[in-house]
Design a protein around this motif. Structure first.
Motif, short mmCIF file in Angstrom:
data_model
loop_
_atom_site.label_atom_id
_atom_site.label_comp_id
_atom_site.label_asym_id
_atom_site.label_seq_id
_atom_site.Cartn_x
_atom_site.Cartn_y
_atom_site.Cartn_z
N ILE A 13 0.81 -1.22 0.00
CA ILE A 13 0.00 0.00 0.00
C ILE A 13 0.85 1.27 0.00
CG2 ILE A 13 -2.03 -1.10 0.99
CD1 ILE A 13 -1.29 0.00 3.69
N TRP A 15 2.94 2.47 2.21
CA TRP A 15 2.92 3.20 3.48
C TRP A 15 4.23 2.98 4.21
CZ3 TRP A 15 -2.26 2.50 6.59
CH2 TRP A 15 -3.30 3.16 5.91
N TRP A 48 -7.12 -5.48 9.99
CA TRP A 48 -7.39 -4.19 9.35
C TRP A 48 -6.40 -3.89 8.24
CZ3 TRP A 48 -4.68 0.53 9.33
CH2 TRP A 48 -5.40 1.62 8.80
N ILE A 49 -5.10 -4.06 8.52
CA ILE A 49 -4.09 -3.71 7.51
C ILE A 49 -4.16 -4.69 6.34
CG2 ILE A 49 -2.12 -4.99 8.46
CD1 ILE A 49 -1.94 -1.43 7.11
N VAL A 52 -6.98 -3.43 4.18
CA VAL A 52 -6.53 -2.24 3.46
C VAL A 52 -5.63 -2.66 2.28
CG1 VAL A 52 -5.12 -0.14 3.61
CG2 VAL A 52 -6.73 -0.69 5.44
N HIS A 55 -7.65 -4.39 -0.53
CA HIS A 55 -8.42 -3.42 -1.31
C HIS A 55 -7.49 -2.59 -2.20
CE1 HIS A 55 -11.80 -4.43 1.30
NE2 HIS A 55 -12.55 -3.88 0.38
N HIS A 56 -6.36 -2.22 -1.68
CA HIS A 56 -5.41 -1.43 -2.48
C HIS A 56 -4.98 -2.22 -3.71
CE1 HIS A 56 -2.42 1.66 -3.23
NE2 HIS A 56 -1.62 0.68 -3.56
#
Length: 74
Positions: A13, A15, A48-49, A52, A55-56
């Motif tokens: 992602i 990040w 959660w990650i 994310v 989805h990314h």
């Protein structure tokens, strides 16, 4: 989630640990502890990650290709 899985998710992602810390509202030292294997990654954070990152990856497949390399010229 393992530290390697967290590192891979952050890479997917795009990040940094600092961005994850800001998103979660925690200190970046905690994220580094997770990545170093010095602290256990909470299950809720791992789930959660992963969501994310999943989805990314899905959205990466649908991003518009027509703007790659384009510049604004007046």
């Amino acid at each position: 989630m393992t530290p390697d899985q967290l590192d891979a998710a952050l890479h997917d992602i795009r990040w940094t640990p600092d961005i994850l810390a800001r998103a979660l509202g925690c200190d970046v030292s905690l994220v580094h502890a997770w990545l170093d294997g010095n602290a256990e990654i909470p299950m809720k954070v791992g789930v959660w990650i992963k969501v994310v990152a999943d989805h990314h990856q899905a959205f990466e497949q649908t991003k518009p290709a027509g703007v790659k390399g384009k510049k604004y010229l007046e």
